[in-house]
Design an enzyme around this catalytic site. Structure first.
Site, PDB file in Angstrom:
ATOM      1  N   GLU A 113       0.826  -1.206   0.000  1.00  0.00           N
ATOM      2  CA  GLU A 113       0.000   0.000   0.000  1.00  0.00           C
ATOM      3  C   GLU A 113       0.862   1.259   0.000  1.00  0.00           C
ATOM      4  O   GLU A 113       0.570   2.229  -0.710  1.00  0.00           O
ATOM      5  CB  GLU A 113      -0.938   0.010   1.206  1.00  0.00           C
ATOM      6  CG  GLU A 113      -1.883   1.202   1.191  1.00  0.00           C
ATOM      7  CD  GLU A 113      -2.844   1.234   2.362  1.00  0.00           C
ATOM      8  OE1 GLU A 113      -3.858   1.960   2.264  1.00  0.00           O
ATOM      9  OE2 GLU A 113      -2.587   0.557   3.383  1.00  0.00           O
ATOM     10  N   LYS A 147      -5.413   2.284  12.715  1.00  0.00           N
ATOM     11  CA  LYS A 147      -5.444   0.922  13.260  1.00  0.00           C
ATOM     12  C   LYS A 147      -4.407   0.728  14.363  1.00  0.00           C
ATOM     13  O   LYS A 147      -4.492  -0.237  15.121  1.00  0.00           O
ATOM     14  CB  LYS A 147      -5.242  -0.097  12.146  1.00  0.00           C
ATOM     15  CG  LYS A 147      -6.422  -0.229  11.191  1.00  0.00           C
ATOM     16  CD  LYS A 147      -6.180  -1.324  10.152  1.00  0.00           C
ATOM     17  CE  LYS A 147      -7.393  -1.528   9.239  1.00  0.00           C
ATOM     18  NZ  LYS A 147      -7.574  -0.427   8.293  1.00  0.00           N
TER      19      LYS A 147
END
Length: 406
Positions: free
Chosen positions: A313, A331
């Site tokens: 990513e 997260k």
């Protein structure tokens, strides 16, 4: 051409960072991890998780109602109440047939299913609850929201693994732009921190093994990351056409101006090594928003804290957004909320724009040298006019949103 953007008029959150928008935002902004040892997972190879703190179903829903709902639905109802209050919408006053519900969920009522399966094994089929299927089925997430709030328009659950809630928000926007609805309740909810589900993720090697140090386990983009931490909760957005929000004279928290989705068509659990699907979804979302890459001020990345996902990513983001906007993964605080992740993270992206402050990525001690991104280690003031939220799911399913300030 009519406007292709829609307004976000309401937010509701139930997360490991807190019950409610204010509590969640405060914890996320502090960068304090919510990972703890989880007694439910005792005996599993990984015994840590991020659970919603102090959630009392009977207090929120009444004892009888709570008893008939799996936690993934309980969380969604509480978050939806907050979002509708925020949007100044009263279910008794709206045109119910024009109110849709589009929610994301990856796994459904796993706690109920595992409990009743154990009852079947230990005591036989006669001891299985007749509620096992109505409580377990994923579609009951949107079904129960429709029942609870009298929403009689299109009603569906989207399941694209960990991209589910982001996909749901994109489809909710489509319903408004196609004039199928006037209001859509969207986002996602998940509560799958059960021994079987988490054992499965552990056996795949996807989870952090830091049982000895839970608070530092979820560490997106950090050089020493070793896997994600499972979380639970719900993130709900209320969407309306911008002109309808203006007519109601309600505050617009943000606008959803672009959506893109793609499939890697590569592997059942791993992203394409060149990030082709992530790039395609982000490119589609930018084109849909008619936005140049350089206009993006901030990215709330999928950023799971797994070695492979973060690297892929990061490479995709750095190549498509070379001007280095602030990139964060929340997260590190909340853990990975699976099918609910995109709903919670879209809400947090909106709060970043509203408050003008980019949350830190928790536990980022040393940025991976392979990650060429600007990742803040502390809360950072910033004017964010245009932002991106990305999500990636098993099966190679990718989704991205472009969000604009209200």
């Amino acid at each position: 051409m009519p406007s292709r953007d829609v307004a976000v008029t309401g937010l509701g959150l139930v997360t490991p960072a807190g019950i409610g928008v204010e509590s969640t935002w405060s914890t996320v902004l502090s960068g304090r991890s919510t990972t703890t040892l989880d007694p439910v997972l005792a005996g599993n190879p990984v015994q840590i998780s991020c659970r919603v703190p102090g959630f009392d179903p009977a207090a929120h829903l009444g004892a009888r109602r709570a008893h008939r709902l799996d936690p993934f639905v309980q969380y969604a109802i509480v978050a939806t109440r907050e979002a509708l209050t925020d949007a100044r919408l009263s279910p008794g006053e709206w045109e119910s047939a024009r109110v849709g519900v589009v929610l994301g969920c990856a796994l459904g009522g796993t706690a109920t299913f595992e409990k009743e399966h154990r009852s079947h094994l230990d005591h036989g089929p006669e001891r299985v609850s007749p509620l096992v299927l109505p409580m377990h089925l994923s579609n009951m997430l949107s079904g129960q929201i429709g029942i609870e709030f009298g929403a009689r328009g299109p009603n569906l659950v989207v399941s694209t693994a960990c991209a589910s809630a982001t996909t749901a928000i994109g489809l909710a926007r489509d319903l408004l732009l196609l004039d199928r609805c006037d209001v859509v309740i969207t986002g996602g909810s998940e509560a799958c921190l059960t021994p079987l589900v988490m054992a499965g993720f552990a056996q795949m090697g996807a989870l952090s093994r830091r049982n000895h140090d839970p608070a530092s386990a979820s560490r997106p983009f950090d050089e020493d990351r070793d896997g994600f931490v499972g979380g639970e909760g719900a993130g709900i957005l209320v969407l309306e056409r911008t002109r309808d929000a203006a007519a109601r004279r309600v505050p617009v928290r943000a606008r959803v101006v672009g959506y893109g989705a793609s499939a890697d068509a590569h592997h059942m659990t791993a992203s394409h090594p060149e990030g082709r699907g992530i790039r395609a979804a982000l490119g589609s979302a930018l084109a849909d928003a008619d936005a140049a890459p350089r206009e993006i001020d901030h990215v709330n990345a999928h950023g799971t804290s797994t070695p492979m996902n973060d690297a892929i990513e990061a490479a995709a983001l750095s190549s498509m957004l070379p001007h280095r906007p602030w990139v964060t993964s929340t997260k590190g605080v909340t853990g990975h909320l699976f099918g609910a992740a995109g709903g919670v993270e879209a809400a947090l992206t909106i709060l970043t724009m509203v408050h003008g402050e980019v949350p830190p990525t928790a536990n980022l001690a040393r940025l991976d040298p392979a990650v060429d991104l600007a990742v803040p280690q502390k809360a950072t003031p910033a004017q964010v006019r245009l932002a991106v939220s990305t999500s990636v799911g098993f099966g190679g399913q990718n989704a991205a949103l472009v969000l604009a300030s209200g």
